[in-house]
Design a protein around this motif. Structure first.
Motif, PDB file in Angstrom:
ATOM      1  N   GLU A 116       0.828  -1.195   0.000  1.00 52.14           N
ATOM      2  CA  GLU A 116       0.000   0.000   0.000  1.00 52.14           C
ATOM      3  C   GLU A 116       0.868   1.252   0.000  1.00 52.14           C
ATOM      4  OE1 GLU A 116      -3.157   2.223   2.908  1.00 52.14           O
ATOM      5  OE2 GLU A 116      -2.884   0.069   3.113  1.00 52.14           O
ATOM      6  N   LYS A 117       0.546   2.182  -0.903  1.00 54.73           N
ATOM      7  CA  LYS A 117       1.289   3.439  -0.961  1.00 54.73           C
ATOM      8  C   LYS A 117       0.716   4.397   0.075  1.00 54.73           C
ATOM      9  CE  LYS A 117       2.577   3.183  -5.773  1.00 54.73           C
ATOM     10  NZ  LYS A 117       2.607   3.868  -7.055  1.00 54.73           N
ATOM     11  N   LYS A 118       1.608   4.999   0.850  1.00 54.86           N
ATOM     12  CA  LYS A 118       1.171   5.957   1.860  1.00 54.86           C
ATOM     13  C   LYS A 118       0.908   7.310   1.218  1.00 54.86           C
ATOM     14  CE  LYS A 118       3.357   4.020   5.898  1.00 54.86           C
ATOM     15  NZ  LYS A 118       4.175   4.302   7.075  1.00 54.86           N
ATOM     16  N   LYS A 119      -0.048   8.012   1.794  1.00 51.94           N
ATOM     17  CA  LYS A 119      -0.363   9.353   1.353  1.00 51.94           C
ATOM     18  C   LYS A 119       0.739  10.290   1.840  1.00 51.94           C
ATOM     19  CE  LYS A 119      -4.641  10.560   1.605  1.00 51.94           C
ATOM     20  NZ  LYS A 119      -5.951  11.037   2.061  1.00 51.94           N
ATOM     21  N   VAL A 120       1.170  11.212   0.973  1.00 49.08           N
ATOM     22  CA  VAL A 120       2.152  12.230   1.330  1.00 49.08           C
ATOM     23  C   VAL A 120       1.360  13.476   1.706  1.00 49.08           C
ATOM     24  CG1 VAL A 120       4.101  13.612   0.525  1.00 49.08           C
ATOM     25  CG2 VAL A 120       3.813  11.268  -0.297  1.00 49.08           C
ATOM     26  N   VAL A 121       1.328  13.789   3.000  1.00 52.67           N
ATOM     27  CA  VAL A 121       0.540  14.912   3.503  1.00 52.67           C
ATOM     28  C   VAL A 121       1.463  16.119   3.681  1.00 52.67           C
ATOM     29  CG1 VAL A 121      -0.970  15.723   5.341  1.00 52.67           C
ATOM     30  CG2 VAL A 121      -1.010  13.317   4.675  1.00 52.67           C
ATOM     31  N   LEU A 122       1.071  17.239   3.062  1.00 50.18           N
ATOM     32  CA  LEU A 122       1.912  18.431   3.062  1.00 50.18           C
ATOM     33  C   LEU A 122       1.135  19.669   3.471  1.00 50.18           C
ATOM     34  CD1 LEU A 122       3.434  17.701  -0.432  1.00 50.18           C
ATOM     35  CD2 LEU A 122       4.644  17.466   1.726  1.00 50.18           C
ATOM     36  N   GLY A 123       1.875  20.649   3.983  1.00 46.31           N
ATOM     37  CA  GLY A 123       1.342  21.976   4.247  1.00 46.31           C
ATOM     38  C   GLY A 123       2.154  22.973   3.450  1.00 46.31           C
ATOM     39  N   LEU A 124       1.513  24.011   2.982  1.00 46.24           N
ATOM     40  CA  LEU A 124       2.161  25.014   2.140  1.00 46.24           C
ATOM     41  C   LEU A 124       2.202  26.336   2.887  1.00 46.24           C
ATOM     42  CD1 LEU A 124       3.254  25.534  -0.763  1.00 46.24           C
ATOM     43  CD2 LEU A 124       0.912  26.116  -1.397  1.00 46.24           C
ATOM     44  N   HIS A 146       2.497  16.047  -9.770  1.00 40.00           N
ATOM     45  CA  HIS A 146       3.638  15.178 -10.043  1.00 40.00           C
ATOM     46  C   HIS A 146       4.100  14.293  -8.885  1.00 40.00           C
ATOM     47  CE1 HIS A 146       4.074  17.130 -13.891  1.00 40.00           C
ATOM     48  NE2 HIS A 146       4.039  18.307 -13.291  1.00 40.00           N
ATOM     49  N   VAL A 147       3.557  14.473  -7.704  1.00 36.80           N
ATOM     50  CA  VAL A 147       3.948  13.633  -6.566  1.00 36.80           C
ATOM     51  C   VAL A 147       2.810  12.635  -6.316  1.00 36.80           C
ATOM     52  CG1 VAL A 147       4.530  13.563  -4.114  1.00 36.80           C
ATOM     53  CG2 VAL A 147       5.348  15.457  -5.528  1.00 36.80           C
ATOM     54  N   PRO A 148       3.096  11.360  -6.552  1.00 42.94           N
ATOM     55  CA  PRO A 148       2.051  10.353  -6.343  1.00 42.94           C
ATOM     56  C   PRO A 148       1.547  10.373  -4.895  1.00 42.94           C
ATOM     57  CG  PRO A 148       3.937   9.403  -7.485  1.00 42.94           C
ATOM     58  CD  PRO A 148       4.341  10.780  -7.031  1.00 42.94           C
ATOM     59  N   ASN A 149       0.256  10.300  -4.733  1.00 44.63           N
ATOM     60  CA  ASN A 149      -0.397  10.260  -3.422  1.00 44.63           C
ATOM     61  C   ASN A 149      -0.211  11.527  -2.606  1.00 44.63           C
ATOM     62  OD1 ASN A 149      -1.367   7.580  -3.815  1.00 44.63           O
ATOM     63  ND2 ASN A 149       0.701   6.868  -3.433  1.00 44.63           N
ATOM     64  N   ALA A 150       0.092  12.654  -3.247  1.00 40.72           N
ATOM     65  CA  ALA A 150       0.257  13.913  -2.522  1.00 40.72           C
ATOM     66  C   ALA A 150      -1.102  14.464  -2.114  1.00 40.72           C
ATOM     67  CB  ALA A 150       0.989  14.930  -3.380  1.00 40.72           C
ATOM     68  N   PHE A 151      -1.139  15.048  -0.912  1.00 38.74           N
ATOM     69  CA  PHE A 151      -2.344  15.683  -0.387  1.00 38.74           C
ATOM     70  C   PHE A 151      -1.924  16.972   0.304  1.00 38.74           C
ATOM     71  CE2 PHE A 151      -5.273  16.079   3.352  1.00 38.74           C
ATOM     72  CZ  PHE A 151      -6.372  16.530   2.635  1.00 38.74           C
ATOM     73  N   LEU A 152      -2.346  18.111  -0.223  1.00 40.81           N
ATOM     74  CA  LEU A 152      -2.081  19.391   0.431  1.00 40.81           C
ATOM     75  C   LEU A 152      -3.151  19.590   1.494  1.00 40.81           C
ATOM     76  CD1 LEU A 152      -1.015  21.842  -2.414  1.00 40.81           C
ATOM     77  CD2 LEU A 152       0.354  21.012  -0.507  1.00 40.81           C
ATOM     78  N   LYS A 153      -2.763  19.347   2.731  1.00 42.62           N
ATOM     79  CA  LYS A 153      -3.704  19.411   3.855  1.00 42.62           C
ATOM     80  C   LYS A 153      -4.024  20.840   4.255  1.00 42.62           C
ATOM     81  CE  LYS A 153      -4.027  18.329   8.738  1.00 42.62           C
ATOM     82  NZ  LYS A 153      -3.289  17.929   9.916  1.00 42.62           N
ATOM     83  N   SER A 154      -3.018  21.712   4.195  1.00 36.28           N
ATOM     84  CA  SER A 154      -3.229  23.064   4.700  1.00 36.28           C
ATOM     85  C   SER A 154      -2.352  24.066   3.976  1.00 36.28           C
ATOM     86  CB  SER A 154      -2.945  23.101   6.203  1.00 36.28           C
ATOM     87  OG  SER A 154      -1.663  22.576   6.473  1.00 36.28           O
ATOM     88  N   VAL A 155      -2.786  25.315   4.030  1.00 29.44           N
ATOM     89  CA  VAL A 155      -2.031  26.419   3.454  1.00 29.44           C
ATOM     90  C   VAL A 155      -2.135  27.609   4.393  1.00 29.44           C
ATOM     91  CG1 VAL A 155      -3.985  27.212   2.045  1.00 29.44           C
ATOM     92  CG2 VAL A 155      -1.663  27.849   1.398  1.00 29.44           C
ATOM     93  N   ALA A 156      -1.037  28.353   4.508  1.00 29.06           N
ATOM     94  CA  ALA A 156      -1.020  29.564   5.323  1.00 29.06           C
ATOM     95  C   ALA A 156      -0.428  30.689   4.490  1.00 29.06           C
ATOM     96  CB  ALA A 156      -0.191  29.343   6.587  1.00 29.06           C
TER      97      ALA A 156
END
Length: 67
Positions: A2-10, A27-37
């Motif tokens: 199972e590929k893990k989700k890549v959780v990011l904040g910007l 371009h990043v497989p399974n990337a998820f932008l969780k938050s932005v500030a």
């Protein structure tokens, strides 16, 4: 496997920050932008790319993104 989700904040979503965010999502497989500030956040952009948590502070606090 199972590929893990890549959780990011910007931090920062001006012209260049938006480009980085969109490139990550494209371009990043399974990337998820969780938050932005960003103190001048373009809410319509954040909504369009699907960022659920948004902060519009007078001073960006990176620790908020790490929670």
């Amino acid at each position: 496997m199972e590929k893990k989700k890549v959780v990011l904040g910007l931090i920062g979503a001006g012209r260049i920050g938006k480009m980085h965010g969109e490139n990550i999502l494209a371009h990043v497989p399974n990337a998820f932008l969780k938050s932005v500030a960003d103190p001048k956040l373009d809410e319509s952009w954040a909504e369009r790319v699907g960022i659920p948590e948004r902060l519009n502070p007078s001073g960006v606090d990176y620790e908020w993104l790490l929670q």
